[in-house]
Design an enzyme around this catalytic site. Sequence first.
Site, short mmCIF file in Angstrom:
data_model
loop_
_atom_site.label_atom_id
_atom_site.label_comp_id
_atom_site.label_asym_id
_atom_site.label_seq_id
_atom_site.Cartn_x
_atom_site.Cartn_y
_atom_site.Cartn_z
N CYS A 1 0.84 -1.19 0.00
CA CYS A 1 0.00 0.00 0.00
C CYS A 1 0.88 1.25 0.00
CB CYS A 1 -0.89 0.01 1.23
SG CYS A 1 -1.76 -1.54 1.46
N ARG B 1 1.45 1.99 -5.93
CA ARG B 1 1.72 0.96 -4.93
C ARG B 1 0.51 0.08 -4.67
NH1 ARG B 1 6.46 2.13 -2.16
NH2 ARG B 1 5.85 0.61 -0.60
N TRP C 1 -3.54 -1.95 -1.52
CA TRP C 1 -3.51 -3.21 -2.26
C TRP C 1 -3.99 -4.25 -1.27
CZ3 TRP C 1 -1.33 -8.09 -2.15
CH2 TRP C 1 -1.37 -8.81 -3.36
N ASN D 1 0.34 -0.40 6.17
CA ASN D 1 0.84 -1.13 5.02
C ASN D 1 1.54 -2.37 5.55
OD1 ASN D 1 2.14 -2.05 2.70
ND2 ASN D 1 3.79 -0.56 2.85
N GLY D 2 1.15 -3.54 5.09
CA GLY D 2 1.81 -4.77 5.55
C GLY D 2 0.78 -5.78 6.00
N GLU E 1 11.21 -11.34 -20.65
CA GLU E 1 10.73 -10.01 -20.25
C GLU E 1 9.62 -9.52 -21.19
OE1 GLU E 1 10.81 -8.12 -17.83
OE2 GLU E 1 10.47 -6.09 -18.52
N LYS F 1 5.81 -8.52 -19.95
CA LYS F 1 5.15 -7.23 -20.22
C LYS F 1 3.74 -7.47 -20.76
CE LYS F 1 7.06 -5.18 -18.34
NZ LYS F 1 8.21 -5.44 -17.58
N GLU G 1 1.37 -8.86 -18.06
CA GLU G 1 1.09 -7.87 -17.03
C GLU G 1 0.08 -6.82 -17.46
OE1 GLU G 1 5.00 -6.16 -16.18
OE2 GLU G 1 4.39 -6.13 -14.09
N HIS H 1 12.00 -29.22 -27.80
CA HIS H 1 11.86 -30.09 -26.63
C HIS H 1 10.47 -29.98 -26.03
CE1 HIS H 1 16.12 -31.09 -26.74
NE2 HIS H 1 16.32 -29.81 -27.04
N LYS I 1 3.01 -2.00 -7.64
CA LYS I 1 4.39 -1.79 -8.11
C LYS I 1 5.41 -2.45 -7.17
CE LYS I 1 7.46 0.61 -10.64
NZ LYS I 1 7.70 -0.17 -11.85
O1 M6R Z 1 11.05 -3.23 -7.16
P1 M6R Z 1 11.59 -4.51 -7.69
O2 M6R Z 1 12.51 -4.35 -8.82
O3 M6R Z 1 12.21 -5.38 -6.61
O4 M6R Z 1 10.34 -5.31 -8.23
C1 M6R Z 1 10.47 -6.64 -8.67
C2 M6R Z 1 9.23 -7.07 -9.42
O5 M6R Z 1 8.12 -7.05 -8.57
C3 M6R Z 1 8.96 -6.19 -10.63
O6 M6R Z 1 10.03 -6.15 -11.51
C4 M6R Z 1 7.71 -6.69 -11.39
O7 M6R Z 1 7.97 -7.94 -11.95
C5 M6R Z 1 7.32 -5.66 -12.45
N1 M6R Z 1 5.95 -5.33 -12.29
C6 M6R Z 1 7.52 -6.16 -13.83
O8 M6R Z 1 7.13 -5.24 -14.79
#
Ligand code: M6R
Length: 617
Positions: free
Chosen positions: A2, A27, A76, A103-104, A486, A490, A493, A509, A612
């Site tokens: 959060c 967040r 969140w 938060n937590g 990656e 993307k 996500e 394989h 995030k």
């Molecule tokens: O803040 P961080 O780099 O530790 O975050 C790691 C992942 O949570 C972050 O890279 C996540 O996979 C992204 N949303 C990817 O786009």
Amino acid sequence: MCGIVGYVGPRSSVEVLLGGLRRLEYRGYDSAGVSLISNDGRLETRKRAGKLDRLVEAIAEHPLDVAHIGIGHTRWATHGAPTDGNAHPHLGGAEQKLSLIHNGIIENFSELKAELLAAGTRFASETDSEVAAHLVAAEYQKSGDLIAAFRSVVNRLHGAFTILVIHQDQPDLVLAARRNAPLVVGLGDGENFLGSDVAAFVEHTKRAISVGQDEIVILRADGVTIEDFAGNPSPHEEFTVDWDASAASKGGWPSFMAKEIADQPQSVGDTLMGRLDSTGAVVLDELAPISDVVANADRIIFVACGTAAYAAEVGKYAFEKWARIVVSVELSHEFRYRDPILTPNTLVVAVSQSGETMDTLMATRYAKEAGCQVLAICNTQGATLARESDAVLYTHAGPEVAVASTKAFTAQIAAMHLLALHMAGIRKALPEAAANQIGRELLKLPAKVTEVLASAGSMAELGKSFGDAKSVLFLGRNVGYPIALEGALKLKEIAYIHAEGFAAGELKHGPIALVEQGQPVIVIVPSPADSDSLHPKVISNIQEIRARGAKVIAIAEVGDGLVSQFAEHVFYVPQIQPMLASILNVIPLQIFAMALANAKGLDVDQPRNLAKSVTVE
Ligand code: M6R
């Protein structure tokens, strides 16, 4: 996960809080809320499920009185669905004069709740957080000392928390406590701020203090005191935030993601700046505190999650090739539960944009307890990871607000390349002239990223045309493999499309069974100049999938005369030293995913279910 903001000072607190929440909304965006103490001494709260705009509407319908102190939260959801009732702040005590945000996760909330229920407390939400609100209110009622009541309660909580409290009877005081969740203080002139990160207050002040583990902050307009959970003073040093406030705004772009993709010439350039001299030699003064292990390491273990882990995978190829050192990349959440083999000569490198990812923090602590030195590659000043590591190599990507990481990823790769070259030099694994030649190539990256962006319109058009795709596959070899992973991440996500990245050599394989007529496959094609002659192998892979009906989009190097014969679409990136191509190759994939998600009408900055910073395990 959060976002938390607190304020006391002469400004209108609701404006400061909403501004801070706007910058922290990445967040978590399941709900949002604020509490403040109005100038005539009343605690007022507004909260709403959904994104911050819903809270803004609620405040417009029922305006808040003038106030100069308050707390705000963007959620969140963990305990309890994202409803108005479960939104923070939560009120404590029968008179509801105390307001709390959290938060937590409070792990022992069930037993604490049972105790409160037995004492007749009535709960208004399903959250773990409300327990803390009632406990502080009850303690305060007994002692009449809000700080002591707060201290005694936070000592009873287990788990991860940043908690902020205000109380109607103490209209000049915000209390905060931190354990395993981020908290930063912003120092103003006659005003002070609290935030989950500096973005919460950077438009008002750049003077900041990073709050340590198990510490309490007593925040008033004219001063800030920080103590440990036992009440002992805890000295802290201030730092100056090097982010510009405008860097955390869209600046005319349709989304943060679009802006952050476009920022990449600068973010890659800023990460390289001052770390390569004119000959191309790497200068990394920030490694001085760990110079022994950097010189004597026999192994590197990267710990990271998500995109940061893919950056580490890209780095692995460079470290092995240039520095001739054994490298493994571990997902942070797997690492410490595997009983990994660690020695004093293992250099652990924790990679994290936010520096607050709980899994990566726990992996770091585990490695340190095992006697390893930890280097952080981190993008956020004052982050917990930076504080807890033995040395920090900052990426200078600036604030990354969109949930999907873009510029942080390419900056992380740039930092890895610097570190790999540095270690290659120390280990005498590369002749100096060869290392410097790569260093000089690195310096060309920002201009080449600009070239990629300038021609990216075709990739955006392509992305738009794939709006109906049900699945997209990504293939790469060598350093192109983590880029395929990656690219797939993307798309999952932000476009909610099934996407998988594969090592092209793995195709036969198993994964080739997925290929049927019309299956889109994006292939990262290595340079034809690559001395490891991967190019013909990837061209063969393309032919294999084409023969089975795949629709191939290739990302290839300018001058590759062969690939267009085998692919429906080719996006060309400028030539560069093959190891460095990953930064150029990923940008069209970012643009493809963003265009496709936009075509589907999705919010690319705030994709569903995600936050995030993953600050809970
Ligand atoms: O803040 P961080 O780099 O530790 O975050 C790691 C992942 O949570 C972050 O890279 C996540 O996979 C992204 N949303 C990817 O786009």
